[in-house]
Design a protein around this motif. Structure first.
Motif, PDB file in Angstrom:
ATOM      1  N   ALA A   1       0.827  -1.110  -0.051  1.00  0.00           N
ATOM      2  CA  ALA A   1       0.031   0.057   0.026  1.00  0.00           C
ATOM      3  C   ALA A   1       0.873   1.179  -0.087  1.00  0.00           C
ATOM      4  O   ALA A   1       0.536   2.286  -0.693  1.00  0.00           O
ATOM      5  CB  ALA A   1      -1.176  -0.111   1.254  1.00  0.00           C
TER       6      ALA A   1
ATOM      7  N   ILE B   1      -0.041   4.796  -2.283  1.00  0.00           N
ATOM      8  CA  ILE B   1      -1.022   5.558  -1.493  1.00  0.00           C
ATOM      9  C   ILE B   1      -0.921   7.245  -1.905  1.00  0.00           C
ATOM     10  O   ILE B   1      -1.890   7.730  -1.663  1.00  0.00           O
ATOM     11  CB  ILE B   1      -1.025   5.306  -0.060  1.00  0.00           C
ATOM     12  CG1 ILE B   1      -2.289   5.113   0.486  1.00  0.00           C
ATOM     13  CG2 ILE B   1      -0.262   6.301   0.896  1.00  0.00           C
ATOM     14  CD1 ILE B   1      -3.107   3.921   0.052  1.00  0.00           C
TER      15      ILE B   1
ATOM     16  N   ILE C   1      -3.046   3.596   5.160  1.00  0.00           N
ATOM     17  CA  ILE C   1      -3.737   4.818   4.470  1.00  0.00           C
ATOM     18  C   ILE C   1      -3.273   5.998   5.366  1.00  0.00           C
ATOM     19  O   ILE C   1      -2.776   6.991   5.035  1.00  0.00           O
ATOM     20  CB  ILE C   1      -4.781   4.427   3.712  1.00  0.00           C
ATOM     21  CG1 ILE C   1      -4.851   3.498   2.822  1.00  0.00           C
ATOM     22  CG2 ILE C   1      -5.220   6.029   2.944  1.00  0.00           C
ATOM     23  CD1 ILE C   1      -6.192   3.209   2.178  1.00  0.00           C
TER      24      ILE C   1
ATOM     25  N   ARG D   1      -0.566   8.516   3.802  1.00  0.00           N
ATOM     26  CA  ARG D   1      -1.104   9.310   2.758  1.00  0.00           C
ATOM     27  C   ARG D   1      -0.858  10.896   3.354  1.00  0.00           C
ATOM     28  O   ARG D   1      -0.922  11.359   4.657  1.00  0.00           O
ATOM     29  CB  ARG D   1      -2.834   9.136   2.889  1.00  0.00           C
ATOM     30  CG  ARG D   1      -3.419   9.865   1.922  1.00  0.00           C
ATOM     31  CD  ARG D   1      -3.275   9.820   0.496  1.00  0.00           C
ATOM     32  NE  ARG D   1      -3.996  10.805  -0.407  1.00  0.00           N
ATOM     33  CZ  ARG D   1      -4.035  10.705  -1.613  1.00  0.00           C
ATOM     34  NH1 ARG D   1      -3.570   9.656  -2.520  1.00  0.00           N
ATOM     35  NH2 ARG D   1      -4.570  11.768  -2.191  1.00  0.00           N
TER      36      ARG D   1
ATOM     37  N   CYS E   1     -11.941   7.251  -1.414  1.00  0.00           N
ATOM     38  CA  CYS E   1     -12.250   5.938  -0.919  1.00  0.00           C
ATOM     39  C   CYS E   1     -13.753   5.378  -1.023  1.00  0.00           C
ATOM     40  O   CYS E   1     -14.301   5.800  -0.888  1.00  0.00           O
ATOM     41  CB  CYS E   1     -11.607   5.300   0.459  1.00  0.00           C
ATOM     42  SG  CYS E   1     -10.055   5.321   0.822  1.00  0.00           S
TER      43      CYS E   1
END
Length: 200
Positions: free
Chosen positions: A72, A76, A94, A98, A104
């Motif tokens: 991820a 991300i 995330i 992020r 999402c």
């Protein structure tokens, strides 16, 4: 009217995401030149390679496949939409990695399949409440898939259930419908469709 023009006409009221799993760079450039600007990839390594090769184009990038937690962090901050948020562990990753809130779709598990990922309806209240703790998760809607070998009526039941749940949770967007069933999905309230094979 050729096939691509017909599909664009049929999907003009929704967001058409070109699913690029089996597309080469030339085809993706052709689709972009034809007016399709949303592209979705299923695999992390392919996504990174294609994004680099197409960095001269102003593409809106979606990740539409199952996102493994150990991969991820590679993408991300490279995508604008994630269509497959299916676990709180992934949400935490995330949120930690992020830079800005990520749009999402929560992936729903609405069939009897044991192989599909996603959140089951009976787990949804808890899942949605837990997501409120994460400031980098911007839940904009649900994503749902029907079984490949299901009838049109069975597909419709899945899509109608997803639409019902999106209303229940007051979500505006609904990602559902692929090459075989996008027309049914649109009739059931899809706002994003993910088309691959039919655009090749």
């Amino acid at each position: 009217m050729n096939t691509l023009e017909r599909i664009k006409e049929e999907t003009k009221e929704v967001t058409l995401v070109a699913a690029t799993k089996y597309m080469d760079i030339d085809r993706m450039r052709y689709l972009f030149d034809s007016g399709i600007i949303n592209f979705g990839e299923n695999r992390v390594d392919s996504f990174l390679k294609k994004k680099e090769e197409l960095k001269d184009l102003n593409i809106i990038w979606h990740f539409i496949g199952h996102l493994q937690k150990n991969k991820a962090n590679k993408i991300i901050n490279e995508i604008e939409y994630l269509h497959s948020l299916d676990s709180l562990d992934l949400a935490k990753i995330i949120n930690d990695k992020r830079n800005t809130p990520l749009k999402c779709f929560v992936e729903l598990h609405l069939t009897n399949s044991n192989t599909k990922n996603g959140v089951k309806e009976e787990e949804l209240d808890h899942f949605m409440n837990e997501l409120k703790k994460f400031d980098k998760i911007d839940v904009i809607g649900f994503m749902a898939m029907s079984e490949e070998d299901s009838t049109d009526d069975e597909k419709r039941l899945v899509f109608e259930k997803a639409h019902f749940l999106s209303d229940k949770y007051n979500l505006k967007e609904l990602s559902m419908g692929m090459s075989d069933d996008y027309k049914i999905a649109i009739n059931c309230g899809a706002t994003f469709v993910r088309l691959g094979r039919i655009l090749k």
